[in-house]
Motif scaffolding. Structure first.
Motif, PDB file in Angstrom:
ATOM      1  N   THR A   1      67.916  62.394  28.129  1.00 40.85           N
ATOM      2  CA  THR A   1      69.261  61.862  27.854  1.00 40.85           C
ATOM      3  C   THR A   1      69.939  62.689  26.761  1.00 40.85           C
ATOM      4  OG1 THR A   1      68.086  60.259  26.477  1.00 40.85           O
ATOM      5  CG2 THR A   1      68.951  59.458  28.569  1.00 40.85           C
ATOM      6  N   ILE A   2      69.251  63.725  26.273  1.00 45.33           N
ATOM      7  CA  ILE A   2      69.854  64.592  25.245  1.00 45.33           C
ATOM      8  C   ILE A   2      70.758  65.604  25.941  1.00 45.33           C
ATOM      9  CG2 ILE A   2      69.379  66.292  23.428  1.00 45.33           C
ATOM     10  CD1 ILE A   2      66.634  64.995  23.079  1.00 45.33           C
ATOM     11  N   SER A   3      71.972  65.796  25.426  1.00 44.35           N
ATOM     12  CA  SER A   3      72.876  66.779  26.037  1.00 44.35           C
ATOM     13  C   SER A   3      72.326  68.186  25.876  1.00 44.35           C
ATOM     14  CB  SER A   3      74.243  66.742  25.350  1.00 44.35           C
ATOM     15  OG  SER A   3      74.823  65.487  25.512  1.00 44.35           O
ATOM     16  N   ARG A   4      72.666  69.040  26.841  1.00 49.63           N
ATOM     17  CA  ARG A   4      72.236  70.439  26.753  1.00 49.63           C
ATOM     18  C   ARG A   4      72.856  71.094  25.520  1.00 49.63           C
ATOM     19  NH1 ARG A   4      74.227  73.364  30.584  1.00 49.63           N
ATOM     20  NH2 ARG A   4      72.657  74.994  30.410  1.00 49.63           N
ATOM     21  N   PHE A   5      74.115  70.747  25.256  1.00 55.39           N
ATOM     22  CA  PHE A   5      74.800  71.234  24.054  1.00 55.39           C
ATOM     23  C   PHE A   5      75.242  69.997  23.278  1.00 55.39           C
ATOM     24  CE2 PHE A   5      75.059  74.425  27.309  1.00 55.39           C
ATOM     25  CZ  PHE A   5      74.712  75.588  26.635  1.00 55.39           C
TER      26      PHE A   5
ATOM     27  N   VAL B   1      66.417  74.035  19.552  1.00 54.59           N
ATOM     28  CA  VAL B   1      66.203  73.374  20.849  1.00 54.59           C
ATOM     29  C   VAL B   1      65.430  72.072  20.608  1.00 54.59           C
ATOM     30  CG1 VAL B   1      65.138  73.598  23.129  1.00 54.59           C
ATOM     31  CG2 VAL B   1      66.162  75.612  22.030  1.00 54.59           C
ATOM     32  N   VAL B   2      66.022  70.950  21.049  1.00 60.49           N
ATOM     33  CA  VAL B   2      65.424  69.629  20.804  1.00 60.49           C
ATOM     34  C   VAL B   2      65.161  68.933  22.137  1.00 60.49           C
ATOM     35  CG1 VAL B   2      65.812  67.369  19.759  1.00 60.49           C
ATOM     36  CG2 VAL B   2      66.633  69.411  18.599  1.00 60.49           C
ATOM     37  N   THR B   3      63.920  68.445  22.328  1.00 59.10           N
ATOM     38  CA  THR B   3      63.603  67.695  23.551  1.00 59.10           C
ATOM     39  C   THR B   3      63.341  66.228  23.192  1.00 59.10           C
ATOM     40  OG1 THR B   3      61.347  68.459  23.296  1.00 59.10           O
ATOM     41  CG2 THR B   3      62.684  69.614  24.913  1.00 59.10           C
ATOM     42  N   ASP B   4      63.284  65.375  24.213  1.00 57.00           N
ATOM     43  CA  ASP B   4      63.122  63.944  23.967  1.00 57.00           C
ATOM     44  C   ASP B   4      61.800  63.644  23.269  1.00 57.00           C
ATOM     45  OD1 ASP B   4      65.233  62.333  26.057  1.00 57.00           O
ATOM     46  OD2 ASP B   4      64.850  64.454  26.377  1.00 57.00           O
ATOM     47  N   THR B   5      61.862  62.761  22.290  1.00 58.57           N
ATOM     48  CA  THR B   5      60.665  62.361  21.555  1.00 58.57           C
ATOM     49  C   THR B   5      59.995  61.207  22.283  1.00 58.57           C
ATOM     50  OG1 THR B   5      61.757  62.977  19.498  1.00 58.57           O
ATOM     51  CG2 THR B   5      59.826  61.545  19.315  1.00 58.57           C
ATOM     52  N   VAL B   6      58.725  61.380  22.645  1.00 59.84           N
ATOM     53  CA  VAL B   6      57.962  60.288  23.254  1.00 59.84           C
ATOM     54  C   VAL B   6      57.031  59.756  22.165  1.00 59.84           C
ATOM     55  CG1 VAL B   6      56.271  59.689  25.017  1.00 59.84           C
ATOM     56  CG2 VAL B   6      58.089  61.331  25.537  1.00 59.84           C
TER      57      VAL B   6
ATOM     58  N   ILE C   1      72.873  72.585  18.193  1.00 59.70           N
ATOM     59  CA  ILE C   1      71.634  71.867  18.508  1.00 59.70           C
ATOM     60  C   ILE C   1      71.775  71.248  19.887  1.00 59.70           C
ATOM     61  CG2 ILE C   1      70.155  69.943  17.761  1.00 59.70           C
ATOM     62  CD1 ILE C   1      72.064  70.686  15.036  1.00 59.70           C
ATOM     63  N   GLY C   2      70.721  71.338  20.709  1.00 54.61           N
ATOM     64  CA  GLY C   2      70.773  70.713  22.030  1.00 54.61           C
ATOM     65  C   GLY C   2      69.505  70.973  22.804  1.00 54.61           C
ATOM     66  N   ARG C   3      69.496  70.491  24.035  1.00 51.00           N
ATOM     67  CA  ARG C   3      68.315  70.617  24.901  1.00 51.00           C
ATOM     68  C   ARG C   3      68.256  71.991  25.564  1.00 51.00           C
ATOM     69  NH1 ARG C   3      69.793  67.408  29.004  1.00 51.00           N
ATOM     70  NH2 ARG C   3      69.466  68.879  30.696  1.00 51.00           N
ATOM     71  N   SER C   4      69.416  72.650  25.691  1.00 52.16           N
ATOM     72  CA  SER C   4      69.481  73.928  26.407  1.00 52.16           C
ATOM     73  C   SER C   4      68.736  75.027  25.651  1.00 52.16           C
ATOM     74  CB  SER C   4      70.944  74.354  26.569  1.00 52.16           C
ATOM     75  OG  SER C   4      71.013  75.670  27.057  1.00 52.16           O
ATOM     76  N   THR C   5      68.142  75.947  26.418  1.00 49.26           N
ATOM     77  CA  THR C   5      67.482  77.095  25.775  1.00 49.26           C
ATOM     78  C   THR C   5      68.406  78.321  25.799  1.00 49.26           C
ATOM     79  OG1 THR C   5      66.438  77.573  27.878  1.00 49.26           O
ATOM     80  CG2 THR C   5      65.137  76.328  26.309  1.00 49.26           C
ATOM     81  N   GLU C   6      69.662  78.125  26.210  1.00 51.07           N
ATOM     82  CA  GLU C   6      70.610  79.257  26.205  1.00 51.07           C
ATOM     83  C   GLU C   6      70.813  79.754  24.771  1.00 51.07           C
ATOM     84  OE1 GLU C   6      74.294  78.797  28.387  1.00 51.07           O
ATOM     85  OE2 GLU C   6      73.290  77.643  29.949  1.00 51.07           O
TER      86      GLU C   6
END
Length: 416
Positions: free
Chosen positions: A133-137, A113-118, A102-107
């Protein structure tokens, strides 16, 4: 429930380990769920095991030597201790486990794939401008392929060259000669007490290391000094919360989800409320909760509530308090003054701790669900930023306000 002989009968449904649900999304992402980017992610047993476990430890004198050791076909974690020393731990295939990342990266190694929650954002454009602030991995979950299908969480994930490089954050040698470390902003986990039921109570937030050890929290998210090693487990249980510093995920086991209300049940509750024909006590017009699909557009029959008293009305223009920026209104029933907001049903069934009727609403957002569910979430301090915690609505991530953070709704029935 799954029988152990499922593997021999491929026609049966695949084994589901559990699901991860991102807090702040009421059933789907604002612009819709797409591919690996969605509001919930199911972890199924893989056709072929892809888990890994630590094997050989190499001590390299230079970063170049470390790069040479890390083989492209083998997973490894590199711990940079100084300019002169890097320790590389090679990982080997584990045929008994499945790994999910799980992470921000789309690799491609990232499964979810998780992005910041607003809080309360209605479209992805609201979320793009934020510096993540979420790590890519960010983390990985390792599930046992055999019953009871135990799932464990570890900080950091392997990149597309099967490596994890730990540079800035704290790292150390353990008493048994292994290496361990933390990631820059950390992966925090909270296991509820009494499971995820109507008797649930919040547990204590802990930080999980790269090797799955459990620590008390650092002074701030990215402090160099690690917390104390504490008794605890990296084994996920139904209702465990995982915080990636920018998004919080709820883990639900397959068994837990089987006991959770379904969307069908929530829809039946919605129809039951509407069938009782609640009325606006002033305009006498009948109110109705809009369908689950129309969860962003205010409908003309939509119920509204005065958040200080809980009296439910239809929308009307009177009662504005000019001196309070027009945000606060006076309830015509009891004269109490406070915010006046539309009510929305909580559609993400995974957040419900029971199947009770939708009698309470979170304040100030107006998301409606069962009393036990509002009571549970209002007690949970969710990480916010780098060093604060506050309770928030699980459906929209808005920080809760008021004495309790939620209110009992007072509906008026038809007069005929």
């Amino acid at each position: 429930m799954f029988s152990p002989d499922q593997e021999n009968h491929p026609s049966k449904a695949p084994v589901k380990y559990g699901e991860l649900i991102v807090l702040g999304y009421n059933g789907s992402l604002p612009n819709g769920d797409r591919g690996r980017r969605k509001s919930r992610f199911a972890l199924f047993k893989r056709p072929k095991a892809n888990g890994v476990k630590p094997s050989t430890v190499h001590i390299a004198c230079t970063p170049q030597a470390a790069k040479a050791i890390s083989n492209k076909d083998q997973h490894s974690i590199s711990y940079t201790l100084s300019r002169a020393q890097t320790v590389v731990v090679e990982y080997t295939h584990d045929s008994n486990t499945d790994m999910f990342q799980i992470g921000r990266s789309t690799e491609s190694p990232i499964d979810f794939v998780v992005t910041d929650t607003v809080p309360g954002s209605q479209s992805n454009s609201d979320t793009q401008s934020v510096q993540s602030t979420i790590s890519r991995f960010a983390c990985r979950i390792i599930c046992e392929r055999n019953p009871p299908f135990t799932a464990r969480i570890y900080a950091a994930g392997f990149d597309s060259s099967k490596n994890i490089f730990l540079g800035k954050a704290a790292k150390w040698k353990t008493s048994d000669g292994q290496m361990d470390g933390l990631t820059t902003n950390g992966v925090l986990v909270m296991h509820p007490r009494n499971g995820f039921t109507e008797d649930s109570k919040p547990g204590v937030w802990r930080e999980i290391s790269v090797c799955g050890n459990v620590f008390s929290l650092r002074e701030t998210r990215s402090a160099q000094q690690r917390g104390k090693m504490v008794r605890g487990t990296n084994q996920l249980q139904d209702g465990s919360l995982i915080d990636l510093c920018g998004a919080t995920l709820l883990w639900r086991t397959a068994e837990g989800l089987a006991r959770t209300p379904t969307l069908k049940h929530l829809e039946a509750l919605r129809q039951e409320i509407n069938a009782a024909r609640p009325q606006c006590p002033v305009g006498f017009n009948t109110l109705a909760f809009p369908s689950m699909k129309r969860k962003d557009v205010v409908d003309e029959k939509q119920p509204w509530v005065y958040l200080n008293c809980g009296h439910v009305h239809g929308y009307h223009n009177w009662g504005n308090k000019e001196e309070r920026d027009g945000k606060d209104r006076e309830c015509p029933m009891c004269r109490s003054v406070g915010p006046y907001v539309p009510l929305w049903l909580g559609c993400e069934a995974g957040f419900y701790v029971d199947a009770g009727p939708p009698t309470h609403a979170f304040s100030p957002c107006g998301h409606v669900c069962s009393e036990k569910t509002t009571a549970y979430w209002s007690q949970i301090p969710l990480p916010h930023g780098t060093h604060t915690f506050h309770a928030a609505c699980p459906f929209c991530a808005h920080q809760l306000a008021g004495e309790q953070g939620y209110i009992r709704l007072i509906f008026q029935g038809p007069l005929d």
